[in-house]
Design a protein around this motif. Structure first.
Motif, short mmCIF file in Angstrom:
data_model
loop_
_atom_site.label_atom_id
_atom_site.label_comp_id
_atom_site.label_asym_id
_atom_site.label_seq_id
_atom_site.Cartn_x
_atom_site.Cartn_y
_atom_site.Cartn_z
N PHE A 30 0.93 -1.05 0.16
CA PHE A 30 0.00 -0.10 0.07
C PHE A 30 0.98 1.42 -0.11
CE2 PHE A 30 -3.14 -3.01 2.10
CZ PHE A 30 -4.16 -2.93 1.13
N LYS A 31 0.32 2.31 -0.36
CA LYS A 31 1.02 3.66 -0.51
C LYS A 31 0.87 4.20 0.80
CE LYS A 31 -0.25 4.35 -5.30
NZ LYS A 31 -0.74 5.39 -6.29
N ASP A 32 -0.02 4.07 1.62
CA ASP A 32 -0.25 4.68 2.89
C ASP A 32 0.70 4.26 3.98
OD1 ASP A 32 -0.91 5.65 5.37
OD2 ASP A 32 -2.86 5.28 5.20
N PRO A 33 1.81 5.09 4.24
CA PRO A 33 2.85 4.65 5.35
C PRO A 33 2.19 4.09 6.66
CG PRO A 33 3.08 6.87 4.94
CD PRO A 33 1.99 6.44 4.09
N THR A 34 1.20 4.67 7.00
CA THR A 34 0.47 4.36 8.39
C THR A 34 0.21 2.70 8.40
OG1 THR A 34 -1.70 4.88 7.83
CG2 THR A 34 -0.13 6.67 8.62
N LEU A 35 -0.17 2.21 7.28
CA LEU A 35 -0.23 0.58 7.44
C LEU A 35 0.69 0.03 7.54
CD1 LEU A 35 -3.00 0.81 4.37
CD2 LEU A 35 -3.55 0.91 7.01
N GLY A 36 2.03 0.51 7.16
CA GLY A 36 3.12 -0.50 7.41
C GLY A 36 3.33 -1.80 6.26
N ILE A 37 2.74 -1.50 5.00
CA ILE A 37 3.04 -2.54 4.15
C ILE A 37 3.48 -2.09 2.73
CG2 ILE A 37 1.81 -4.20 3.28
CD1 ILE A 37 -0.19 -4.07 5.16
N PRO A 38 4.91 -1.68 2.84
CA PRO A 38 5.43 -1.11 1.42
C PRO A 38 5.54 -2.29 0.31
CG PRO A 38 7.07 -1.44 3.15
CD PRO A 38 5.85 -1.70 3.88
N GLY A 39 5.56 -3.46 0.97
CA GLY A 39 5.60 -4.70 0.01
C GLY A 39 6.95 -5.18 0.19
N ASN A 40 6.90 -6.60 -0.68
CA ASN A 40 8.19 -7.44 -0.41
C ASN A 40 8.49 -8.03 0.86
OD1 ASN A 40 8.88 -6.67 -3.40
ND2 ASN A 40 9.97 -4.83 -2.52
N GLU A 59 -14.38 1.89 -5.62
CA GLU A 59 -13.13 2.64 -6.18
C GLU A 59 -12.58 3.85 -5.17
OE1 GLU A 59 -15.28 5.28 -9.64
OE2 GLU A 59 -13.99 3.85 -10.16
N SER A 60 -13.67 4.15 -4.57
CA SER A 60 -13.64 5.25 -3.64
C SER A 60 -13.14 4.94 -2.02
CB SER A 60 -14.68 6.05 -3.18
OG SER A 60 -15.87 5.44 -2.81
N SER A 61 -13.03 3.35 -2.00
CA SER A 61 -12.49 3.06 -0.52
C SER A 61 -11.07 3.34 -0.35
CB SER A 61 -12.70 1.42 -0.76
OG SER A 61 -14.20 1.15 -0.84
N SER A 62 -10.79 3.80 0.82
CA SER A 62 -9.40 4.20 1.16
C SER A 62 -8.67 2.84 1.42
CB SER A 62 -9.62 5.07 2.64
OG SER A 62 -9.80 4.11 3.81
N GLU A 63 -7.29 3.05 1.17
CA GLU A 63 -6.40 1.77 1.60
C GLU A 63 -6.67 1.42 3.04
OE1 GLU A 63 -2.37 2.28 -1.28
OE2 GLU A 63 -2.44 3.30 0.47
N GLU A 64 -7.04 2.05 4.01
CA GLU A 64 -7.13 1.68 5.25
C GLU A 64 -8.27 0.66 5.20
OE1 GLU A 64 -7.91 3.33 9.88
OE2 GLU A 64 -7.85 4.57 8.15
N MET A 65 -9.47 1.17 4.48
CA MET A 65 -10.73 0.18 4.41
C MET A 65 -10.32 -1.09 3.71
SD MET A 65 -13.23 3.12 3.35
CE MET A 65 -14.66 2.12 3.04
N ILE A 66 -9.45 -0.77 2.60
CA ILE A 66 -9.05 -2.32 1.87
C ILE A 66 -8.46 -3.31 2.51
CG2 ILE A 66 -7.86 -2.93 -0.17
CD1 ILE A 66 -8.54 -0.10 -1.49
N PHE A 67 -7.55 -2.52 3.27
CA PHE A 67 -6.52 -3.52 4.32
C PHE A 67 -7.49 -4.26 5.29
CE2 PHE A 67 -3.32 -3.86 7.84
CZ PHE A 67 -3.16 -5.03 7.38
N LYS A 68 -8.29 -3.29 6.15
CA LYS A 68 -9.47 -4.06 6.93
C LYS A 68 -10.19 -5.13 6.52
CE LYS A 68 -12.71 -2.42 10.52
NZ LYS A 68 -13.73 -3.48 10.06
N LYS A 69 -10.69 -4.98 5.25
CA LYS A 69 -11.51 -5.89 4.53
C LYS A 69 -10.67 -7.35 4.18
CE LYS A 69 -15.46 -7.32 2.80
NZ LYS A 69 -16.46 -7.67 3.68
N ILE A 70 -9.29 -6.86 3.88
CA ILE A 70 -8.42 -7.90 3.53
C ILE A 70 -8.24 -8.80 4.53
CG2 ILE A 70 -6.10 -8.60 2.71
CD1 ILE A 70 -6.30 -6.65 0.69
N CYS A 71 -7.88 -8.15 5.90
CA CYS A 71 -7.50 -8.88 7.06
C CYS A 71 -8.85 -9.77 7.45
CB CYS A 71 -7.32 -7.85 8.21
SG CYS A 71 -5.76 -7.41 7.88
#
Length: 536
Positions: free
Chosen positions: A145-155, A243-255
């Protein structure tokens, strides 16, 4: 030696024997990272916390949670732990053992370090420590994710491998291993992983030489495609968001999503066109340039920029592939209608980045060049299977390997040993070949298909080892001897296998009935791939 005290804590292994009665110690599923929970399973790994009681490591552990896209099996594996298998020869010696670290393949979406495929017998019998590591795959290892507060830059999956390499570097002396003589090896996605470590600043100095079998960091399936966002949008929609969902919402849904359902969705969002015409995807969750630097950045720049200035420029490398690598032609099983699309629009033969970024005029022009290169002026139909296989082999494996070599040469101090494995399926020990070819829908054509190098280096449980008098016995012995020599002394030590010495003159060892140094069989075509990127 069945109990070893590591820097993390004491572990108890088990005494085992190879099928030739050579004894060795096995330490299975040795943990090197903290346990994961529903959120941390997507994040960077953290070092294991030390323990004091003896940890029993006498049984193989679970694989990382994954799904096999080629079988109709359910998901399998663990969402909590990662471990490595360590196999140590039972030999009384005052000298330290060379160390061989294996990274498994599986397109970064499945696989494990299981001895079902990667038994240590052949390396153990040559007095080499073998270590095989697990790492997170698919969305659990490569969500970003782009949002650094989520702590998931990749890899995260590559960082798992990196953490394991650090643990090995710091602990292998406890097992009688030489921390200054470590060879990192991988096949397919494992080979791409090896190169990622060769170019990542985070892995500098963690190993001393490398082996890359049938894969490269430059392979189109080894990193996120340029149009990654469209796949993420598809996943978001399938998760019931918009498409308007925030990355925080997307991550919450993934979890919150059932892990098995989540993995199945990662395969569902890739269609036939993405697999056959595009970047050869199975899942879009792959290594990438990280979205931001959180202080633990594995790939801070593009693969090309990192390769240009790689820390590994002076380490030796064995790299090569099979003579019949175009496996995806068979996996996709294209129809005449699919092939007619390519016939009508040859720009579909171009690498995805060119399909997305070139003008329509240049795409048509370069597409025609590719069609002429592989199919001459003929219509592309099912009758052109051999030609399409050659194209797929160059796209998937041969040109990416050519790129790897080009970035390494000329370099001061390193030696690059190139090979082409051109052995037929064994008729005396057919089980592995029959199993692998059935899995990928490959006909029994001569030559070495993708993955058929595995039984030459590892003892699989699918088939017995080659015995004297078997059709491939002598070639297996030569192959194994060359690779063992490389692990021990940094070169194959074969009279007629020489390293590449010049950027323009690429010679490989052709591993067939007679091992001969020859120019790359498809060198002129590989140069044409390079010219595709010249815009004028």
């Amino acid at each position: 030696m069945s109990v070893i005290t590591t820097n993390s804590g004491p572990i108890r292994g088990v005494l085992k024997t190879t099928d030739t009665e050579k004894e060795y110690f096995a330490f299975f599923n040795v943990p090197f990272s903290k346990k994961f929970n529903k959120e941390s399973i997507f994040k960077d790994p953290e070092p294991i916390e030390p323990w004091t009681e003896i940890l029993d490591v006498t049984q193989e552990g679970e694989s990382p949670f994954n799904i096999d896209p080629f079988r109709e099996n359910p998901c399998e594996g663990s969402l909590e732990t990662l471990g490595m298998n360590i196999f140590v020869p039972k030999v009384d010696t005052k000298s330290l053992f060379p160390v061989f670290v294996h990274i498994h393949g599986g397109a970064f979406i499945n696989g494990s370090n299981s001895t079902f495929l990667y038994g240590p017998d052949y390396l153990i019998e040559n007095e080499i420590i073998m270590i095989s590591i697990n790492y997170r795959v698919n969305i659990f290892g490569f969500l970003s994710f782009k949002d650094p507060t989520l702590g998931i830059p990749g890899n995260a999956g590559l960082k798992d491998q990196n953490l394991a390499l650090k643990w090995i570097k710091e602990n292998i002396h406890h097992f009688g291993g030489d921390s200054s003589n470590i060879t990192l090896c991988g096949e397919s996605a494992g080979a791409a992983s090896v190169e990622f470590h060769m170019i990542s600043p985070m892995s500098e100095g963690l190993f001393n030489r490398a082996i890359m079998m049938s894969g490269s960091a430059f392979s189109p399936w080894a990193s996120v495609p340029e149009d990654f966002d469209k796949y993420m949008d598809r996943l978001v929609m399938k998760l019931g968001l918009n498409e308007s969902s925030s990355e925080e919402m997307i991550f919450k849904k993934i979890c919150e999503t059932n892990p098995e359902e989540l993995l199945k969705l990662t395969l569902d969002i890739v269609d036939f066109e993405d697999k056959f015409f595009g970047p050869i995807l199975l899942s879009p969750f792959l290594p990438r340039v990280e979205r931001y630097n959180n202080g633990n950045c594995f790939l801070p720049e593009s693969i090309k920029d990192l390769a240009e200035n790689a820390w590994s420029k002076d380490i030796n490398l064995i790299i090569g592939a099979g003579s019949m690598e175009g496996v995806f032609y068979y996996v996709c099983n294209p129809s005449d209608e699919n092939l007619a699309k390519v016939d009508q629009d040859p720009s579909l033969l171009l690498p995805l980045e060119l399909q997305l970024n070139l003008s329509e005029e240049l795409k048509r022009e370069k597409g025609r060049i590719m069609k002429k290169l592989y199919f001459e002026d003929k219509s592309i139909t099912k009758d052109m299977e051999k030609e399409y296989n050659m194209y797929m082999a160059d796209k998937l494996t041969n040109y990416p390997i050519f790129q790897t070599i080009s970035y390494r040469q000329p370099r001061c101090g390193n030696k690059t040993f190139l090979y082409r494995l051109n052995l037929p399926p064994s008729t005396d020990v057919p089980a592995y070949y029959q199993s692998a070819r059935a899995l990928f829908n490959i006909p029994n054509n001569p030559g070495t298909a993708h993955g058929e190098d595995i039984p030459l280096l590892y003892k699989t449980k699918i088939a017995r080892r080659f015995h004297s008098g078997d059709d491939l016995y002598l070639q297996w012995q030569k192959f194994l001897t060359a690779f063992v020599n490389f692990v021990k002394i940094g070169q194959p030590n074969m009279e007629n296998w020489h390293p590449i010495t010049d950027k323009t003159q690429h010679f490989e060892i052709n591993i067939s009935e007679n091992w001969k140094m020859e120019p790359l069989v498809n060198l002129s075509k590989l140069h044409e791939w390079s010219r595709l990127y010249e815009r004028d």
